[in-house]
Design an enzyme around this catalytic site. Structure first.
Site, short mmCIF file in Angstrom:
data_model
loop_
_atom_site.label_atom_id
_atom_site.label_comp_id
_atom_site.label_asym_id
_atom_site.label_seq_id
_atom_site.Cartn_x
_atom_site.Cartn_y
_atom_site.Cartn_z
N ARG A 128 -49.65 48.17 40.25
CA ARG A 128 -49.16 48.18 41.64
C ARG A 128 -47.64 48.17 41.67
O ARG A 128 -47.02 48.99 42.37
CB ARG A 128 -49.70 46.96 42.39
CG ARG A 128 -49.05 46.72 43.75
CD ARG A 128 -49.49 45.41 44.37
NE ARG A 128 -49.17 44.25 43.56
CZ ARG A 128 -47.98 43.66 43.52
NH1 ARG A 128 -46.98 44.14 44.25
NH2 ARG A 128 -47.78 42.59 42.78
N ARG A 129 -47.03 47.26 40.92
CA ARG A 129 -45.57 47.19 40.91
C ARG A 129 -44.95 48.45 40.32
O ARG A 129 -43.90 48.91 40.77
CB ARG A 129 -45.11 45.96 40.11
CG ARG A 129 -45.45 44.64 40.79
CD ARG A 129 -45.11 43.47 39.90
NE ARG A 129 -45.47 42.20 40.52
CZ ARG A 129 -45.96 41.16 39.88
NH1 ARG A 129 -46.17 41.23 38.57
NH2 ARG A 129 -46.26 40.04 40.52
N CYS A 141 -59.21 47.91 39.82
CA CYS A 141 -58.04 48.62 39.29
C CYS A 141 -58.18 50.11 39.52
O CYS A 141 -57.57 50.92 38.85
CB CYS A 141 -57.88 48.31 37.80
SG CYS A 141 -59.34 48.73 36.82
N SER A 182 -50.99 29.17 28.70
CA SER A 182 -49.63 29.67 28.91
C SER A 182 -48.78 28.61 29.59
O SER A 182 -49.28 27.71 30.28
CB SER A 182 -49.66 30.94 29.77
OG SER A 182 -50.02 30.62 31.11
N LYS A 196 -54.84 35.28 42.30
CA LYS A 196 -54.93 36.73 42.19
C LYS A 196 -55.71 37.17 40.96
O LYS A 196 -56.14 38.33 40.88
CB LYS A 196 -53.54 37.37 42.19
CG LYS A 196 -52.67 37.01 41.00
CD LYS A 196 -51.29 37.63 41.13
CE LYS A 196 -50.39 37.25 39.95
NZ LYS A 196 -50.90 37.74 38.67
N ASP A 197 -55.90 36.26 39.97
CA ASP A 197 -56.66 36.59 38.76
C ASP A 197 -58.16 36.36 38.93
O ASP A 197 -58.94 36.69 38.04
CB ASP A 197 -56.17 35.75 37.58
CG ASP A 197 -54.74 36.09 37.17
OD1 ASP A 197 -54.32 37.23 37.42
OD2 ASP A 197 -54.06 35.20 36.62
N ARG A 231 -45.60 43.04 28.33
CA ARG A 231 -46.50 41.88 28.28
C ARG A 231 -45.74 40.68 27.74
O ARG A 231 -44.61 40.80 27.29
CB ARG A 231 -47.71 42.17 27.37
CG ARG A 231 -48.70 43.20 27.90
CD ARG A 231 -49.45 42.73 29.13
NE ARG A 231 -50.15 41.47 28.94
CZ ARG A 231 -51.41 41.36 28.48
NH1 ARG A 231 -52.08 42.45 28.15
NH2 ARG A 231 -51.98 40.18 28.38
N THR A 272 -42.87 46.11 33.78
CA THR A 272 -43.84 45.39 34.60
C THR A 272 -45.20 45.47 33.95
O THR A 272 -45.51 46.45 33.26
CB THR A 272 -43.92 45.93 36.04
OG1 THR A 272 -44.93 45.23 36.76
CG2 THR A 272 -44.26 47.42 36.05
N ARG A 331 -55.60 28.12 31.40
CA ARG A 331 -55.04 28.89 30.30
C ARG A 331 -53.94 28.07 29.63
O ARG A 331 -53.37 27.17 30.22
CB ARG A 331 -54.44 30.20 30.81
CG ARG A 331 -55.46 31.20 31.35
CD ARG A 331 -54.74 32.38 31.98
NE ARG A 331 -53.87 33.05 31.02
CZ ARG A 331 -52.82 33.82 31.37
NH1 ARG A 331 -52.51 33.97 32.64
NH2 ARG A 331 -52.10 34.41 30.44
N THR A 367 -40.50 35.22 27.85
CA THR A 367 -40.43 36.34 26.90
C THR A 367 -39.99 37.62 27.59
O THR A 367 -39.16 38.37 27.08
CB THR A 367 -41.79 36.55 26.21
OG1 THR A 367 -42.14 35.37 25.49
CG2 THR A 367 -41.75 37.74 25.27
N ARG A 368 -40.54 37.87 28.77
CA ARG A 368 -40.16 39.09 29.50
C ARG A 368 -38.70 39.06 29.90
O ARG A 368 -38.00 40.07 29.83
CB ARG A 368 -41.05 39.25 30.74
CG ARG A 368 -42.51 39.47 30.42
CD ARG A 368 -43.29 39.73 31.69
NE ARG A 368 -44.67 39.24 31.58
CZ ARG A 368 -45.57 39.33 32.55
NH1 ARG A 368 -45.25 39.88 33.69
NH2 ARG A 368 -46.78 38.85 32.38
#
Length: 326
Positions: free
Chosen positions: A142-143, A252, A25, A94-95, A160, A138, A23, A165-166
């Site tokens: 889950r969190r 999910c 990012s 995890k993705d 997001r 978040t 990715r 940014t977060r």
């Protein structure tokens, strides 16, 4: 000839060049650069070119739990591997869905980072001490559930954007704090004050903190090269966590945390599962032979089923939609 094909990488002179998909990012590029640096240590005759690829998860701005699709951060990249546009892909493990396409394989799993989540607030407060009615951001269902179970007097909102940014959003008026994975801020080298959250209160997502390197299953040359940086304990631990996730098909449908830890010849797998509203929960801890991680994951899954884990998924979509509007 000075050019020949090996696993669709190019040999020029004495150097093999591999094309690596990831990715675009900052976090993904940072962890891919780390993988490349580790590979160069054990493969000095190879060169690596990183090819950023946009995924559905990068373009869909909805909360992650509202996107009812697996593999939103890896599907396009793994397709490029399968179609031989790139030699291998680097993912946050995890993705990666528990089931890959038949022509792909997780070829290597390097040493895992710290698995804990962390709490970052605008005034340095911990989750225990932050003021009531604070807004906690978040992107993980889950969190969100774990925060609400710990502090029912705060508001949890979806957030997001990349990690930087977060973090910036908690200095404005929208959020008082956020919850992130420790691995992300560590790999980016972000200088920020945080409180580490225990794996008992914030059991991590299966595979959290680990990196998966995906290659074509018939590409033995590349697989052999990638295996040189695999960490055997990390591989066994994530296999237990993924086997558990695959057995109960969590996806999910309900928030779930799973953490396997090796100790000598044994491995312990601890799992927490919750209803979306956080009112119901299940916990199972079981130990087994470290070298048979899939059996351990299956046995824990069977115990969760016997305790009624499927009931946690009842009306989950309605509850998710209700949570998303608050």
């Amino acid at each position: 000839q000075n050019i020949r094909c090996i696993s669709y990488c190019i040999k020029v002179g004495e150097k093999l060049k591999y094309v690596v998909g990831a990715r675009g990012s900052k976090l993904s590029i940072a962890q891919t650069n780390w993988i490349v640096s580790e590979l160069k240590k054990v493969n000095p005759d190879c060169e690596y070119e990183i090819k950023p690829i946009t995924t559905k998860g990068d373009t869909d701005t909805r909360p992650l739990f509202a996107i009812d699709q697996k593999g939103i951060f890896e599907k396009e990249i793994d397709k490029a591997v399968a179609e031989k546009e790139i030699d291998f892909a680097v993912h946050s493990l995890k993705d990666v869905p528990s089931q890959l396409d038949d022509d792909l394989i997780i070829a290597s799993v390097p040493k895992r980072e710290i698995v804990n989540d962390v709490f970052i607030s605008s005034d340095g407060s911990s989750l225990d001490k932050i003021k009531p009615n604070s807004i906690i951001g978040t992107s993980s269902l889950r969190r969100a559930v774990q925060v609400r179970r710990k502090r029912s007097d705060v508001t949890v909102k979806s957030i997001r954007g990349n990690i930087e940014t977060r973090i910036k959003k908690i200095s404005g008026d929208n959020y008082d704090a956020i919850v992130l994975a420790h691995a992300g801020i560590s790999r980016l080298g972000v200088d920020v004050t945080f409180t580490s959250l225990s794996t008992e209160d914030f059991s991590p997502s299966p595979g959290q903190g680990a990196i998966a390197i995906v290659a074509r299953i018939d590409d033995s040359q590349t697989i052999k090269m990638l295996k040189k940086i695999e960490d055997s304990d990390t591989r066994l631990e994530i296999e237990a966590e993924r086997a558990l996730s695959d057995f109960i098909d969590s996806g999910c449908r309900f928030p779930l945390g799973a953490y396997a830890k090796s100790d000598g010849s044994k491995m312990t797998l601890t799992v927490y599962a919750f209803s979306v509203d956080g009112e119901q929960s299940l916990e199972v801890t079981r130990s087994g032979d470290k070298n048979n991680p899939k059996l351990l994951g299956k046995l824990v899954g069977e115990e969760l089923r016997s305790k009624g884990i499927n009931d946690l998924a009842l009306n989950w979509r309605e509850k998710v939609d209700e949570w998303n509007t608050t």
